[in-house]
Design a protein around this motif. Structure first.
Motif, PDB file in Angstrom:
ATOM      1  N   UNK A   1     -16.300 -54.356  42.621  1.00 48.29           N
ATOM      2  CA  UNK A   1     -16.638 -53.761  41.339  1.00 48.29           C
ATOM      3  C   UNK A   1     -15.453 -52.939  40.835  1.00 48.29           C
ATOM      4  N   UNK A   2     -15.213 -52.997  39.565  1.00 49.82           N
ATOM      5  CA  UNK A   2     -14.119 -52.253  38.967  1.00 49.82           C
ATOM      6  C   UNK A   2     -14.479 -50.773  38.873  1.00 49.82           C
ATOM      7  N   UNK A   3     -13.460 -49.938  38.924  1.00 59.79           N
ATOM      8  CA  UNK A   3     -13.678 -48.498  38.827  1.00 59.79           C
ATOM      9  C   UNK A   3     -13.857 -48.051  37.385  1.00 59.79           C
ATOM     10  N   UNK A   4     -13.658 -48.978  36.443  1.00 62.59           N
ATOM     11  CA  UNK A   4     -13.752 -48.615  35.037  1.00 62.59           C
ATOM     12  C   UNK A   4     -15.189 -48.284  34.655  1.00 62.59           C
ATOM     13  N   UNK A   5     -16.154 -49.008  35.188  1.00 63.78           N
ATOM     14  CA  UNK A   5     -17.550 -48.811  34.793  1.00 63.78           C
ATOM     15  C   UNK A   5     -18.088 -47.428  35.177  1.00 63.78           C
ATOM     16  N   UNK A   6     -17.946 -46.985  36.431  1.00 65.14           N
ATOM     17  CA  UNK A   6     -18.439 -45.628  36.722  1.00 65.14           C
ATOM     18  C   UNK A   6     -17.636 -44.535  36.032  1.00 65.14           C
ATOM     19  N   UNK A   7     -16.337 -44.748  35.843  1.00 70.56           N
ATOM     20  CA  UNK A   7     -15.531 -43.744  35.144  1.00 70.56           C
ATOM     21  C   UNK A   7     -15.924 -43.654  33.668  1.00 70.56           C
ATOM     22  N   UNK A  45     -16.011 -38.133  40.750  1.00 72.81           N
ATOM     23  CA  UNK A  45     -15.471 -37.852  42.084  1.00 72.81           C
ATOM     24  C   UNK A  45     -15.743 -38.995  43.051  1.00 72.81           C
ATOM     25  N   UNK A  46     -16.950 -39.522  43.020  1.00 68.05           N
ATOM     26  CA  UNK A  46     -17.276 -40.642  43.906  1.00 68.05           C
ATOM     27  C   UNK A  46     -16.486 -41.883  43.511  1.00 68.05           C
ATOM     28  N   UNK A  47     -16.333 -42.121  42.210  1.00 75.03           N
ATOM     29  CA  UNK A  47     -15.565 -43.289  41.752  1.00 75.03           C
ATOM     30  C   UNK A  47     -14.105 -43.183  42.163  1.00 75.03           C
ATOM     31  N   UNK A  48     -13.504 -42.002  41.975  1.00 73.13           N
ATOM     32  CA  UNK A  48     -12.114 -41.844  42.381  1.00 73.13           C
ATOM     33  C   UNK A  48     -11.962 -41.880  43.892  1.00 73.13           C
ATOM     34  N   UNK A  49     -12.955 -41.369  44.603  1.00 72.70           N
ATOM     35  CA  UNK A  49     -12.910 -41.431  46.068  1.00 72.70           C
ATOM     36  C   UNK A  49     -12.939 -42.856  46.582  1.00 72.70           C
ATOM     37  N   UNK A  50     -13.752 -43.704  45.964  1.00 73.76           N
ATOM     38  CA  UNK A  50     -13.785 -45.106  46.387  1.00 73.76           C
ATOM     39  C   UNK A  50     -12.557 -45.867  45.909  1.00 73.76           C
ATOM     40  N   UNK A  51     -11.967 -45.451  44.798  1.00 71.40           N
ATOM     41  CA  UNK A  51     -10.758 -46.100  44.285  1.00 71.40           C
ATOM     42  C   UNK A  51      -9.556 -45.794  45.175  1.00 71.40           C
ATOM     43  N   UNK A  52      -9.434 -44.544  45.594  1.00 69.44           N
ATOM     44  CA  UNK A  52      -8.301 -44.145  46.432  1.00 69.44           C
ATOM     45  C   UNK A  52      -8.502 -44.554  47.886  1.00 69.44           C
ATOM     46  N   UNK A  53      -9.761 -44.691  48.321  1.00 67.84           N
ATOM     47  CA  UNK A  53     -10.126 -45.010  49.708  1.00 67.84           C
ATOM     48  C   UNK A  53      -9.572 -43.965  50.669  1.00 67.84           C
ATOM     49  N   UNK A  54      -9.922 -42.720  50.366  1.00 71.07           N
ATOM     50  CA  UNK A  54      -9.489 -41.593  51.182  1.00 71.07           C
ATOM     51  C   UNK A  54     -10.199 -41.638  52.531  1.00 71.07           C
ATOM     52  N   UNK A  55      -9.492 -41.358  53.610  1.00 76.09           N
ATOM     53  CA  UNK A  55     -10.089 -41.451  54.942  1.00 76.09           C
ATOM     54  C   UNK A  55     -10.999 -40.259  55.228  1.00 76.09           C
ATOM     55  N   UNK A  56     -10.809 -39.134  54.514  1.00 77.31           N
ATOM     56  CA  UNK A  56     -11.643 -37.958  54.751  1.00 77.31           C
ATOM     57  C   UNK A  56     -12.809 -37.850  53.757  1.00 77.31           C
ATOM     58  N   UNK A  57     -12.915 -38.766  52.825  1.00 78.34           N
ATOM     59  CA  UNK A  57     -13.993 -38.793  51.828  1.00 78.34           C
ATOM     60  C   UNK A  57     -14.108 -37.463  51.079  1.00 78.34           C
ATOM     61  N   UNK A  58     -13.003 -37.007  50.542  1.00 76.91           N
ATOM     62  CA  UNK A  58     -12.976 -35.723  49.846  1.00 76.91           C
ATOM     63  C   UNK A  58     -13.867 -35.749  48.600  1.00 76.91           C
ATOM     64  N   UNK A  60     -16.685 -37.349  48.157  1.00 76.38           N
ATOM     65  CA  UNK A  60     -18.075 -37.178  48.557  1.00 76.38           C
ATOM     66  C   UNK A  60     -18.357 -35.762  49.039  1.00 76.38           C
ATOM     67  N   UNK A  61     -17.395 -35.131  49.677  1.00 73.18           N
ATOM     68  CA  UNK A  61     -17.576 -33.751  50.138  1.00 73.18           C
ATOM     69  C   UNK A  61     -17.695 -32.811  48.935  1.00 73.18           C
ATOM     70  N   UNK A  62     -16.818 -32.979  47.960  1.00 72.94           N
ATOM     71  CA  UNK A  62     -16.918 -32.151  46.755  1.00 72.94           C
ATOM     72  C   UNK A  62     -18.215 -32.426  46.000  1.00 72.94           C
ATOM     73  N   UNK A  63     -18.692 -33.665  46.051  1.00 73.14           N
ATOM     74  CA  UNK A  63     -19.962 -34.000  45.410  1.00 73.14           C
ATOM     75  C   UNK A  63     -21.108 -33.227  46.041  1.00 73.14           C
TER      76      UNK A  63
END
Length: 145
Positions: A1-7, A45-58, A60-63
């Protein structure tokens, strides 16, 4: 899924919440608009977190922090609004200007009965002239309650 839709969804929710905060006068509607703003931020935040694929899930933590803050804001905000509604009979934000601390003393308030509460300084003589003014002001404040 593209990140454009949630953003895009987050941007639309943010714009709708911003309009609600700036244009509405009812306190409950403003609180709901603030919730829309916070939900838009969590979606982004969740959309950017899945786009960047951060290993610490920052994202989701901020969410989780935002969800906790939104719950506290809702509880405290609704308690304040309900208390104001019980005392005044409406939850209109413009009518709550009386809650602000006056800059120039009691005569600066928007309440018309505030002029009666302000005690005019005497002419420096005996205090007999000021006593009826004080008694009248106290009687008016008691009648207002």
């Amino acid at each position: 899924m593209h990140a454009v839709y949630p953003l895009l969804l987050g941007a639309l929710l943010f714009a709708l919440g911003l309009y609600g905060v700036l244009a509405r006068r009812n306190a409950i509607t403003v609180l709901m608009a603030i919730e829309l703003l916070l939900n838009a931020v969590t979606i982004n935040l969740v959309a950017f977190g899945s786009l960047i694929r951060d290993q610490f899930n920052i994202g989701q933590v901020f969410t989780l922090f935002i969800i906790t803050m939104a719950a506290a804001e809702t509880g405290l905000g609704l308690a304040i609004v309900l208390m104001i509604f019980r005392q005044r009979g409406n939850a209109d934000i413009d009518g709550q200007r009386q809650l602000a601390e006056p800059l120039g003393g009691p005569a600066d308030e928007t309440d018309p009965s505030a002029d009666a509460v302000a005690i005019a300084p005497g002419d420096g003589g005996s205090g007999t002239e000021e006593e009826p003014v004080v008694a009248r002001a106290l009687a008016q404040t008691e009648a207002a309650r």
